[in-house]
Structure formats: C-alpha cells, structure tokens
Design a protein around this motif. Structure first.
Motif, PDB file in Angstrom:
ATOM      1  N   ASN A  62      27.795  30.184  47.888  1.00 54.22           N
ATOM      2  CA  ASN A  62      28.215  31.477  47.828  1.00 54.22           C
ATOM      3  C   ASN A  62      29.424  32.132  48.109  1.00 54.22           C
ATOM      4  O   ASN A  62      29.560  33.107  48.758  1.00 54.22           O
ATOM      5  CB  ASN A  62      27.285  31.838  49.209  1.00 54.22           C
ATOM      6  CG  ASN A  62      25.623  31.371  48.945  1.00 54.22           C
ATOM      7  OD1 ASN A  62      25.046  31.840  47.933  1.00 54.22           O
ATOM      8  ND2 ASN A  62      25.078  30.514  49.882  1.00 54.22           N
TER       9      ASN A  62
ATOM     10  N   LYS B  17      32.897  33.978  46.507  1.00 50.96           N
ATOM     11  CA  LYS B  17      33.433  34.608  45.566  1.00 50.96           C
ATOM     12  C   LYS B  17      34.808  34.118  45.035  1.00 50.96           C
ATOM     13  O   LYS B  17      35.637  34.219  45.970  1.00 50.96           O
ATOM     14  CB  LYS B  17      33.508  36.217  45.837  1.00 50.96           C
ATOM     15  CG  LYS B  17      32.169  36.945  46.143  1.00 50.96           C
ATOM     16  CD  LYS B  17      32.436  38.291  46.318  1.00 50.96           C
ATOM     17  CE  LYS B  17      31.205  39.221  46.372  1.00 50.96           C
ATOM     18  NZ  LYS B  17      30.146  38.926  47.427  1.00 50.96           N
TER      19      LYS B  17
ATOM     20  N   LYS C 225      36.376  34.253  41.802  1.00 45.23           N
ATOM     21  CA  LYS C 225      36.717  34.766  40.552  1.00 45.23           C
ATOM     22  C   LYS C 225      38.148  34.291  40.240  1.00 45.23           C
ATOM     23  O   LYS C 225      39.055  34.305  41.139  1.00 45.23           O
ATOM     24  CB  LYS C 225      37.002  36.201  40.532  1.00 45.23           C
ATOM     25  CG  LYS C 225      35.312  36.731  40.616  1.00 45.23           C
ATOM     26  CD  LYS C 225      35.402  38.277  40.548  1.00 45.23           C
ATOM     27  CE  LYS C 225      33.839  38.776  40.353  1.00 45.23           C
ATOM     28  NZ  LYS C 225      33.644  40.220  40.227  1.00 45.23           N
TER      29      LYS C 225
ATOM     30  N   THR D 275      27.618  30.481  43.951  1.00 45.32           N
ATOM     31  CA  THR D 275      29.447  30.888  43.705  1.00 45.32           C
ATOM     32  C   THR D 275      29.569  31.481  42.680  1.00 45.32           C
ATOM     33  O   THR D 275      28.934  31.504  41.843  1.00 45.32           O
ATOM     34  CB  THR D 275      30.035  29.619  43.709  1.00 45.32           C
ATOM     35  OG1 THR D 275      29.459  28.785  44.858  1.00 45.32           O
ATOM     36  CG2 THR D 275      31.455  29.802  43.811  1.00 45.32           C
ATOM     37  N   ASP D 276      30.320  32.617  42.819  1.00 48.35           N
ATOM     38  CA  ASP D 276      30.822  33.725  41.696  1.00 48.35           C
ATOM     39  C   ASP D 276      32.037  33.069  41.142  1.00 48.35           C
ATOM     40  O   ASP D 276      33.056  32.992  41.683  1.00 48.35           O
ATOM     41  CB  ASP D 276      30.995  35.065  42.220  1.00 48.35           C
ATOM     42  CG  ASP D 276      31.408  35.899  40.836  1.00 48.35           C
ATOM     43  OD1 ASP D 276      31.609  35.466  39.907  1.00 48.35           O
ATOM     44  OD2 ASP D 276      31.465  37.053  41.023  1.00 48.35           O
TER      45      ASP D 276
ATOM     46  N   THR E 102      33.289  33.336  38.079  1.00 49.22           N
ATOM     47  CA  THR E 102      33.762  34.402  36.776  1.00 49.22           C
ATOM     48  C   THR E 102      35.314  34.058  36.567  1.00 49.22           C
ATOM     49  O   THR E 102      36.089  34.300  37.332  1.00 49.22           O
ATOM     50  CB  THR E 102      33.583  35.923  37.261  1.00 49.22           C
ATOM     51  OG1 THR E 102      32.180  36.068  37.493  1.00 49.22           O
ATOM     52  CG2 THR E 102      33.919  36.608  36.033  1.00 49.22           C
TER      53      THR E 102
ATOM     54  N   THR F 289      24.614  30.166  39.937  1.00 48.37           N
ATOM     55  CA  THR F 289      25.909  30.263  40.035  1.00 48.37           C
ATOM     56  C   THR F 289      26.577  31.064  38.667  1.00 48.37           C
ATOM     57  O   THR F 289      25.932  31.116  37.758  1.00 48.37           O
ATOM     58  CB  THR F 289      26.824  28.876  39.719  1.00 48.37           C
ATOM     59  OG1 THR F 289      26.195  27.764  40.769  1.00 48.37           O
ATOM     60  CG2 THR F 289      28.073  28.783  39.935  1.00 48.37           C
ATOM     61  N   VAL F 290      27.281  32.059  38.913  1.00 46.77           N
ATOM     62  CA  VAL F 290      28.010  32.869  38.221  1.00 46.77           C
ATOM     63  C   VAL F 290      29.227  32.192  37.256  1.00 46.77           C
ATOM     64  O   VAL F 290      30.191  31.971  37.936  1.00 46.77           O
ATOM     65  CB  VAL F 290      28.425  34.135  38.587  1.00 46.77           C
ATOM     66  CG1 VAL F 290      28.997  35.127  37.517  1.00 46.77           C
ATOM     67  CG2 VAL F 290      27.264  34.825  39.327  1.00 46.77           C
TER      68      VAL F 290
ATOM     69  N   GLU G 152      30.303  33.315  34.415  1.00 47.35           N
ATOM     70  CA  GLU G 152      30.651  33.877  32.932  1.00 47.35           C
ATOM     71  C   GLU G 152      32.222  33.985  32.717  1.00 47.35           C
ATOM     72  O   GLU G 152      33.070  33.930  33.834  1.00 47.35           O
ATOM     73  CB  GLU G 152      30.257  35.514  33.387  1.00 47.35           C
ATOM     74  CG  GLU G 152      28.838  35.487  33.277  1.00 47.35           C
ATOM     75  CD  GLU G 152      28.246  36.972  33.580  1.00 47.35           C
ATOM     76  OE1 GLU G 152      28.939  37.820  34.149  1.00 47.35           O
ATOM     77  OE2 GLU G 152      27.050  36.958  33.546  1.00 47.35           O
TER      78      GLU G 152
ATOM     79  N   THR H  41      33.861  31.233  32.415  1.00 47.08           N
ATOM     80  CA  THR H  41      34.809  30.269  33.340  1.00 47.08           C
ATOM     81  C   THR H  41      34.971  29.340  32.127  1.00 47.08           C
ATOM     82  O   THR H  41      34.523  28.931  31.169  1.00 47.08           O
ATOM     83  CB  THR H  41      33.539  29.534  34.197  1.00 47.08           C
ATOM     84  OG1 THR H  41      33.098  30.314  35.174  1.00 47.08           O
ATOM     85  CG2 THR H  41      34.286  28.514  34.867  1.00 47.08           C
TER      86      THR H  41
ATOM     87  N   ASN I 100      21.678  29.549  35.691  1.00 44.35           N
ATOM     88  CA  ASN I 100      23.095  30.067  35.981  1.00 44.35           C
ATOM     89  C   ASN I 100      23.569  31.023  34.997  1.00 44.35           C
ATOM     90  O   ASN I 100      23.028  30.968  33.698  1.00 44.35           O
ATOM     91  CB  ASN I 100      24.233  28.885  35.622  1.00 44.35           C
ATOM     92  CG  ASN I 100      23.969  27.822  36.752  1.00 44.35           C
ATOM     93  OD1 ASN I 100      24.305  27.890  37.944  1.00 44.35           O
ATOM     94  ND2 ASN I 100      23.465  26.515  36.276  1.00 44.35           N
ATOM     95  N   LYS I 101      24.477  31.945  35.261  1.00 43.33           N
ATOM     96  CA  LYS I 101      24.968  33.075  34.412  1.00 43.33           C
ATOM     97  C   LYS I 101      26.060  32.456  33.771  1.00 43.33           C
ATOM     98  O   LYS I 101      26.873  32.206  34.266  1.00 43.33           O
ATOM     99  CB  LYS I 101      25.131  34.268  35.250  1.00 43.33           C
ATOM    100  CG  LYS I 101      23.829  34.851  35.982  1.00 43.33           C
ATOM    101  CD  LYS I 101      24.382  36.267  36.638  1.00 43.33           C
ATOM    102  CE  LYS I 101      23.365  36.724  37.245  1.00 43.33           C
ATOM    103  NZ  LYS I 101      23.544  38.000  38.153  1.00 43.33           N
TER     104      LYS I 101
END
Length: 191
Positions: free
Chosen positions: A105, A107, A109, A126-127, A129, A146-147, A149, A151, A166-167
């Motif tokens: 969880n 952030k 990026k 977790t983000d 990005t 998990t984000v 995008e 990555t 996942n995104k």
C-alpha cells in the motif's frame, strides 16, 4: 517534543546495535558501513540521505520518514516499509538485498530498483507507476491489486504477475518476460 536536527554529517562504521541512533531529523547525511540490523529506527526522520554498505535487516520502522533516500549495496532483509511515514516517502535502491520486505500500500511512483534481489517481497496494493526493475530478481514477489502502469520489467527476472488482478497498462516487458505473465495458466509454450 523538540527533535534535534543533524545536517551534512557522515557516519562511518558505526554500530547502532550497541548505541542506538538518536531520534532526530537527519538531513543530507551519509551512512557508510553502518549496522542498524535489529534496531528500533521508529520515528527517526531521514531526508536526502544516503546509506552505503549498511545493514538495516529487521529494523523496526514505525513512522520512520524516508524522504528522497538512496540505498546502495545495503542489506534490507525483512523490513516493513509499509509502517513508515507516508509523507513524502521516496526511496531508491541499487545493488541491495530486500528479501522478505513489504511495500504494501505504498505510493512508489518512479521508484528504481537496480541490480537488486527482491525475494518474497510484498507489493500488495502498491502504486508502482513508472517504476523500474533493472536487472532485478523478483522471485516469489507478490503483486496483487498493484498499479504497474508504465512499470519497466524488461530486465527483471523470476517474477510472476497475474494481469487479471493488477493494473498493467503500458507496462514494459521483454519478449521472454512477457511469457511469465502466462504462468497462472500453466501453458506449455514451445519455441
């Protein structure tokens, strides 16, 4: 409580297991060959600091602040980064071992992991990005909600990611790495 402020200091070959690092704000400090393993680093604030060749394994990080922190050649096994302060949390890793750690969880990026080992690391929620996993091993790493995008996994190895939970829009993979996304289907692919 007034917190002491330490700026532009170099701490070299310090064993903070014997004498704990005082709770303070450390700004632009450099920690070299220091031992923090199994210590309580809770509520210590680090900003624009570097850790080189340090061992922080199993340190307690409750509300520890890591703001623009660089870790290089460090052992960071079993760290719960998800208990750190979220405010301006920013870390970067090079040649580090982070096995059994958690970033759940967070952030994160544009975070960079270069030549790291992330065995059994938790990235749930977790983000990540535009994060970069350069020459990084992700054996048993958990990616769930998990984000991912944009990555970059092109040179990462041993990961297993389920695209359904996942995104992953515009995530980057090598041709061989993209096949790892099919692991859950237990397909036999011949080439």
């Amino acid at each position: 409580m007034d917190r002491s402020y330490v700026e532009d200091q170099v701490f070299e070959k310090q064993d903070f297991r014997q004498k704990p690092l005082p709770k303070a704000e450390y700004d632009n400090c450099h920690f070299v060959h220091c031992q923090f393993d199994n210590t309580d680093m809770s509520e210590i604030h680090f900003a624009d600091c570097r850790f080189d060749h340090c061992n922080l394994s199993n340190a307690k990080l409750l509300q520890t602040a890591f703001k623009n922190i660089k870790f290089k050649d460090c052992k960071l096994v079993g760290l719960l980064f998800d208990t750190c302060s979220e405010f301006l949390f920013e870390v970067d890793f090079e040649h580090c071992t982070l096995n059994f750690s958690s970033f759940s969880n967070r952030k994160m990026k544009k975070t960079s992991w270069r030549n790291c080992t992330l065995q059994e690391v938790d990235f749930t929620g977790t983000d990540l990005t535009a994060a970069i996993f350069l020459q990084t091993t992700l054996s048993g790493a958990r990616f769930e909600n998990t984000v991912l995008e944009k990555t970059d996994f092109r040179t990462a190895t041993l990961f297993s990611i389920n695209p359904e939970i996942n995104k992953m829009k515009k995530a980057r993979f090598s041709a061989g790495g993209a096949l790892l996304l099919l692991d859950k289907y237990e397909l036999e692919i011949e080439g």
